[in-house]
Motif scaffolding. Sequence first.
Motif, short mmCIF file in Angstrom:
data_model
loop_
_atom_site.label_atom_id
_atom_site.label_comp_id
_atom_site.label_asym_id
_atom_site.label_seq_id
_atom_site.Cartn_x
_atom_site.Cartn_y
_atom_site.Cartn_z
N THR A 170 0.95 -1.34 -0.11
CA THR A 170 0.01 0.01 -0.09
C THR A 170 0.85 1.29 0.05
O THR A 170 2.20 1.01 0.37
N GLU A 171 0.15 2.28 -0.33
CA GLU A 171 1.04 3.56 -0.16
C GLU A 171 1.70 3.74 1.21
O GLU A 171 2.75 4.31 1.14
N SER A 172 0.60 3.85 2.18
CA SER A 172 1.47 4.18 3.35
C SER A 172 2.51 2.93 3.83
O SER A 172 3.49 3.31 4.41
N GLN A 173 2.41 1.59 3.54
CA GLN A 173 3.47 0.70 3.97
C GLN A 173 4.68 1.17 2.86
O GLN A 173 5.89 1.03 3.59
N ALA A 174 4.73 1.60 1.78
CA ALA A 174 5.79 1.88 0.91
C ALA A 174 6.36 3.10 1.55
O ALA A 174 7.53 2.93 1.80
N ASP A 175 5.76 4.05 2.13
CA ASP A 175 6.58 5.11 2.73
C ASP A 175 7.02 4.91 4.08
O ASP A 175 7.98 5.24 4.39
N VAL A 206 15.92 0.11 -7.70
CA VAL A 206 15.37 1.30 -7.27
C VAL A 206 14.21 1.20 -6.49
O VAL A 206 12.98 0.47 -6.81
N ILE A 207 14.16 1.80 -5.26
CA ILE A 207 12.97 1.81 -4.24
C ILE A 207 11.97 3.19 -4.45
O ILE A 207 12.57 4.05 -4.61
N LEU A 208 10.84 2.70 -4.60
CA LEU A 208 9.93 3.90 -4.79
C LEU A 208 9.20 4.02 -3.39
O LEU A 208 9.14 3.20 -2.65
N ASP A 209 8.66 5.53 -3.30
CA ASP A 209 7.61 5.81 -2.43
C ASP A 209 6.40 5.48 -2.83
O ASP A 209 6.12 4.63 -3.80
N GLY A 210 5.60 5.81 -1.88
CA GLY A 210 4.12 5.31 -1.96
C GLY A 210 3.28 6.05 -3.11
O GLY A 210 2.23 5.38 -3.58
N ASP A 222 4.79 6.19 -6.18
CA ASP A 222 5.63 5.58 -7.24
C ASP A 222 6.74 6.39 -7.84
O ASP A 222 6.84 6.43 -8.99
N GLN A 223 7.23 7.07 -6.79
CA GLN A 223 8.55 8.12 -7.27
C GLN A 223 9.86 7.45 -6.85
O GLN A 223 9.76 6.97 -5.55
N PRO A 224 10.92 7.50 -7.69
CA PRO A 224 12.00 6.73 -7.07
C PRO A 224 12.68 7.77 -6.05
O PRO A 224 12.65 8.68 -6.09
N ARG A 225 13.29 6.99 -4.80
CA ARG A 225 13.74 7.63 -3.87
C ARG A 225 15.15 7.15 -3.56
O ARG A 225 15.86 7.64 -2.78
N ALA A 226 15.11 5.83 -3.72
CA ALA A 226 16.55 5.29 -3.12
C ALA A 226 17.05 4.01 -4.26
O ALA A 226 16.27 3.38 -5.03
#
Length: 156
Positions: free
Chosen positions: A33-38, A74-78, A80-84
């Motif tokens: 989910t978005e919150s889990q990803a963040d 590449v790890i995405l945020d909630g 779907d933006q690349p962050r790490a």
Amino acid sequence: MTDAILERFWTNARRAVPTLPEAVPEAWAIGATESQADELLALVLEGVKTGTAAAMQDLLADGEAVPKVGQASVILDGRDQPRAVIVTTAVEIVPFTEVSAEHARSEGEGDRTLAAWHEINEEFWREHGRGADGFSEDMLVVCERFRLMYAQWPHT
């Protein structure tokens, strides 16, 4: 996320870490989910989360390969933006009941104990598992360890 955003992110990552491969690697979010990803991305960025796990049956259902040592992601945020960028340092495939306390700690969730890992992941796979067999204590789990190589937060 567009290919242009991912390519720009990868160019910045390679400028900062020239040893990263030329080709843009797979991009994915940790969690369902978005919150889990963040939340899980935040643990990666803090250096608390250095491991993750996937149900083998989910990888097979999604047509995904088992991660390999040395592989960049590449790890995405909630959103779907690349962050790490992480690089896989170890992979072990074991039944759910044989995941080690060391691996549970590396995932950085809850109180970082094996008991908490079992509870969190059983609930996750019961709710979000995509494999046809559902959750079982003897299901195979792909335990991945990784190292954070690059982070861009917030996205610019």
